[in-house]
Structures are given as structure tokens and as C-alpha cells.
Design an enzyme around this catalytic site. Structure first.
Site, PDB file in Angstrom:
ATOM      1  N   HIS A  96       0.844  -1.197   0.000  1.00  0.00           N
ATOM      2  CA  HIS A  96       0.000   0.000   0.000  1.00  0.00           C
ATOM      3  C   HIS A  96       0.880   1.249   0.000  1.00  0.00           C
ATOM      4  CE1 HIS A  96      -2.889   3.022   1.422  1.00  0.00           C
ATOM      5  NE2 HIS A  96      -3.816   2.226   0.921  1.00  0.00           N
ATOM      6  N   GLU A 165      -3.702   2.126  -7.366  1.00  0.00           N
ATOM      7  CA  GLU A 165      -4.109   3.249  -6.526  1.00  0.00           C
ATOM      8  C   GLU A 165      -3.184   4.438  -6.806  1.00  0.00           C
ATOM      9  OE1 GLU A 165      -3.630   2.448  -2.354  1.00  0.00           O
ATOM     10  OE2 GLU A 165      -1.513   2.055  -2.624  1.00  0.00           O
TER      11      GLU A 165
END
Length: 241
Positions: A96, A165
Site C-alpha cells: 500500500h 491506486e
């Protein structure tokens, strides 16, 4: 046909009591969800047991927010697949943008986490994405290509989720245009070389843009941050039209 995976990343939110209250409200809202999609929530480690002990657990799966590449050892603050599997965890978020940014996590470390997750029986959700500066310099494709090639080396694409993302869209309210996101997801699929790999989009996903996002041909799901903290909001996302 690829199954849609709608995942919520709670980050550092929700106590066990709050998670229990959330599930009580959320689960009735997704009981009639289409069979072609899967709902996943990544709670804080402390709240994972709240999910695994829940009587209606069949309606969604659990993900961890990270995972280590060893089953045990002197790795303070890390958590192993063996520990997570005891609590019914099926997925693990890897790479992430926040660990990349705040803890300088490298593509090599991300690759080790992803490979070990798969070998341990978990499905990694590997995140890739460019910064605003990289995007403005026209480097998005180069950055994504490097992250995919290095971060996914020796992984099994049949047991893998990749989440695109764009870092500039996370928590900012700015959303990548659906068509632009779809182009990057298509690139990722080509780089991996496996048509059935599941590719998500993440970055300010909300009830008011989920339908357009999920209408894109190469977007198979979403990785949701803030909007997953409200049960009604996340249920609307999970029940996209």
C-alpha cells in the site's frame, strides 16, 4: 469470467466494539449481493477476531493490512501468515502507498511479502501507483511497469489481486478519471500476461462514482479507504449497479 472483489481498507480505524457494531449494521445490507462479486474488509489486526467470530461470516472475507515474509522471528510490529490464518484471514494487502511512503517499503520487500503470502495460502492484494509528481512528468507508465515487474516477480497470477491506486487520489477527494484508470489497469493486465488476473482501482472511491468505475472493462473491483468506514456507504459500493 473474472469475479469482482470489493475491498475495504479500514487502516488505523475501528476498535473491536466499533467493528462489532459496524458488522451488525453492514451484513444485512449485503446479504443479497450478486454471486459474481466478493466483499472483503481489512480491519486493524486487533479487530480481526471480531470478524472471525461473527456468526454471519460467510457473507464476507477478511484481509490483513500487511504481512511478513517469515512465519516467526524477531520482527517487531510484523505479523505472519500463520497467525492470520488462525483467524480465518484469506487476503493480505501488500505494498500500500502508505507503507511505501512512511516506512520506505521497497518493491523487493513487497515482492517477498506477496510471494510468501501465496505460498502460505493467502491471496495478496498488491498495490501499485504513481505520485502526482510522477504523473505530471509523464512517468506513470514507467513507474507502474517497474512496480509490477519487480513487485510481482515469481507470483502466481491465478491467486493474485492487483490494486491500482494513484497516490495523488488517495484520501484527497480527487478521483482518477474512469477511462484513465481503465487504461492503467489494462496495462497492468498486459504486463502480467494473464487475462483472468483481478485488478482493482483505489483512490477516493465513493457511492457517487462506483457505478462508472465498475463499468470499465479492465476494472474488476475497488480498494476503498474512507468510504468503507460507514456501513451504508460501503454497502452501496458493494451493491454497485
Amino acid at each position: 469470467m473474472r469475479k469482482s472483489v470489493i475491498a475495504g481498507n479500514w487502516k488505523m480505524h475501528m476498535t473491536c466494539a466499533e467493528a462489532k457494531s459496524y458488522l451488525k449494521e453492514f451484513i444485512p445490507l449485503i446479504k443479497d449481493i450478486n454471486e459474481d462479486r466478493k466483499v472483503v474488509i481489512a480491519p486493524p489486526f486487533t479487530a480481526i477476531s471480531t470478524f472471525s467470530n461473527h456468526s454471519d461470516f460467510d457473507y464476507l472475507d477478511i484481509s490483513s493490512q500487511n504481512i511478513h515474509w517469515e512465519d516467526q522471528g524477531a520482527f517487531t510490529a510484523e505479523i505472519s501468515p500463520k497467525m492470520l490464518l488462525e483467524h480465518g484471514v484469506s487476503y493480505a494487502i501488500v505494498g500500500h502507498s502508505e507503507p511505501r511512503k512512511y516506512f520506505s517499503e521497497s518493491d523487493e520487500q513487497i515482492n517477498k511479502r506477496a510471494v510468501f503470502a501465496q505460498s502460505s495460502g493467502l491471496t495478496p492484494i498488491v498495490c501499485v501507483g504513481e505520485t502526482l509528481e510522477q504523473r505530471e512528468r509523464g512517468e506513470a507508465v514507467r513507474v507502474i511497469t517497474r512496480q509490477v515487474e519487480q513487485g510481482l516477480e515469481n507470483t502466481d497470477p491465478s491467486n493474485l489481486i492487483v490494486a491500482y491506486e494513484p497516490i495523488w487520489a488517495i484520501g484527497t477527494g480527487k478521483t482518477c478519471q474512469a477511462e484513465d484508470a481503465n487504461k492503467i489497469c489494462s496495462l497492468i493486465r498486459k504486463l502480467i500476461g494473464f487475462d483472468d488476473v483481478i485488478i482493482q482501482y483505489g483512490g477516493s472511491v465513493k457511492p457517487n462514482n462506483i457505478d462508472e468505475i465498475m463499468s470499465m472493462s479492465d476494472i474488476d473491483g475497488v480498494l476503498v479507504g474512507g468510504a468503507s468506514l460507514d456501513p451504508n456507504s460501503f454497502a452501496r459500493i458493494a451493491n454497485y449497479q
